[in-house]
Scaffold this motif. Structure first.
Motif, short mmCIF file in Angstrom:
data_model
loop_
_atom_site.label_atom_id
_atom_site.label_comp_id
_atom_site.label_asym_id
_atom_site.label_seq_id
_atom_site.Cartn_x
_atom_site.Cartn_y
_atom_site.Cartn_z
N ALA A 132 0.84 -1.20 0.00
CA ALA A 132 0.00 0.00 0.00
C ALA A 132 0.87 1.25 0.00
O ALA A 132 0.57 2.24 -0.68
N GLY A 133 1.96 1.21 0.79
CA GLY A 133 2.87 2.35 0.81
C GLY A 133 3.51 2.58 -0.55
O GLY A 133 3.65 3.72 -1.00
N ARG A 134 3.91 1.50 -1.20
CA ARG A 134 4.50 1.64 -2.54
C ARG A 134 3.47 2.18 -3.53
O ARG A 134 3.80 2.97 -4.42
N ALA A 135 2.23 1.75 -3.35
CA ALA A 135 1.17 2.22 -4.26
C ALA A 135 0.94 3.72 -4.13
O ALA A 135 0.56 4.38 -5.10
N PHE A 136 1.20 4.27 -2.95
CA PHE A 136 1.07 5.71 -2.74
C PHE A 136 2.29 6.47 -3.22
O PHE A 136 2.39 7.68 -3.05
N GLY A 137 3.27 5.74 -3.74
CA GLY A 137 4.45 6.41 -4.31
C GLY A 137 5.56 6.65 -3.32
O GLY A 137 6.45 7.48 -3.59
N MET A 138 5.54 5.96 -2.19
CA MET A 138 6.62 6.14 -1.22
C MET A 138 7.93 5.57 -1.74
O MET A 138 7.95 4.49 -2.33
N LEU A 142 11.43 6.26 2.61
CA LEU A 142 10.22 6.77 3.27
C LEU A 142 9.36 5.63 3.77
O LEU A 142 8.79 5.69 4.87
N LEU A 143 9.26 4.58 2.98
CA LEU A 143 8.48 3.41 3.38
C LEU A 143 9.06 2.78 4.64
O LEU A 143 8.32 2.40 5.56
N LEU A 144 10.39 2.71 4.70
CA LEU A 144 11.05 2.16 5.89
C LEU A 144 10.81 3.05 7.10
O LEU A 144 10.50 2.54 8.19
N ARG A 145 10.91 4.35 6.92
CA ARG A 145 10.80 5.27 8.04
C ARG A 145 9.37 5.44 8.54
O ARG A 145 9.15 5.56 9.74
#
Length: 229
Positions: A132-138, A142-145
């Motif tokens: 989901a985070g990747r889908a939002f363009g993270m 940023l996804l890790l943090r």
């Protein structure tokens, strides 16, 4: 039982307690920081880096902490004076003390155990949340943090707390490399006064109280701190 010696040795006891707490804080903070890198290396890195991280954790988890401490203090420590110019540098007052080797040894050991806890916690984070985070363009950072690491730490917090308490109970080993921690002070009191049980009881009360404080603080964090989204 005779506790009349406490007033005489109060400054030394306070100094020893400070040494114990300082060792705990340094090793836990530095060790946990290193553990994050080791855990990430094992779950999302090239194969060679995974093998290095696993080898590190296997070595430090597979050998007694006392042996690691002595290898650093009596091994590496005996070689440092041979380094040209080191004795005259500003680093020597730190490097010649047993406290430095105890802090380094405790940090490296603590990092290995915490890395294994974090590795399992990172792998337990639902893949749907990461997708989901990747889908939002993270970005990966940023996804890790924002998602992966906070979620893993929150999940692993009870185990992390347990490791910190175990680390606290390992600090008396610093006594074996001339660090005047609280246990070393108790040993000196025993030598000076020939009292055996009373100094050990004082040390026991200190460790029990500090353990209860740590447990209460981390339980509060566990229930009150939300996961960042």
């Amino acid at each position: 039982m005779d506790f009349s010696w406490i007033a005489q040795y109060a400054p030394l006891l306070l100094s020893g307690a400070w040494q114990t707490v300082a060792l705990l804080v340094i090793s836990v903070v530095c060790g946990f920081t290193l553990a994050i890198g080791l855990a990430l290396a094992q779950v999302s890195s090239p194969r060679w880096l995974k093998l290095l991280a696993r080898g590190y954790c296997g070595f430090f988890r597979g050998t007694p902490l006392l042996i690691q401490l002595w290898l650093l203090y009596y091994g590496v420590g005996s070689l440092l004076p041979m380094v040209p110019g080191l004795r005259g540098s500003f680093l020597w007052p730190v490097l010649r003390e047993g406290f430095f080797f105890a802090a380094v040894s405790f940090t490296l050991n603590h990092a290995a155990y915490q890395a294994e806890i974090l590795r399992g916690a990172l792998l337990s984070v639902p893949k749907g949340e990461l997708e989901a985070g990747r889908a939002f363009g993270m970005t990966p950072a940023l996804l890790l943090r924002r998602i992966w690491l906070p979620r893993a730490i929150r999940t692993a917090l009870p185990s992390i707390t347990g490791e910190i308490v175990l680390q606290l109970k390992s600090t008396p080993l610093a006594f074996t490399v001339t660090v005047m921690d609280l246990y070393a002070v108790a040993y000196k009191v025993r030598q000076d006064t020939l009292l055996v049980y009373e100094p050990l009881l004082v040390v026991t009360v200190f460790y029990v109280c500090l353990t209860l404080i740590l447990t209460r603080v981390f339980r509060h964090i566990e229930h009150q701190v939300p996961i960042r989204r």
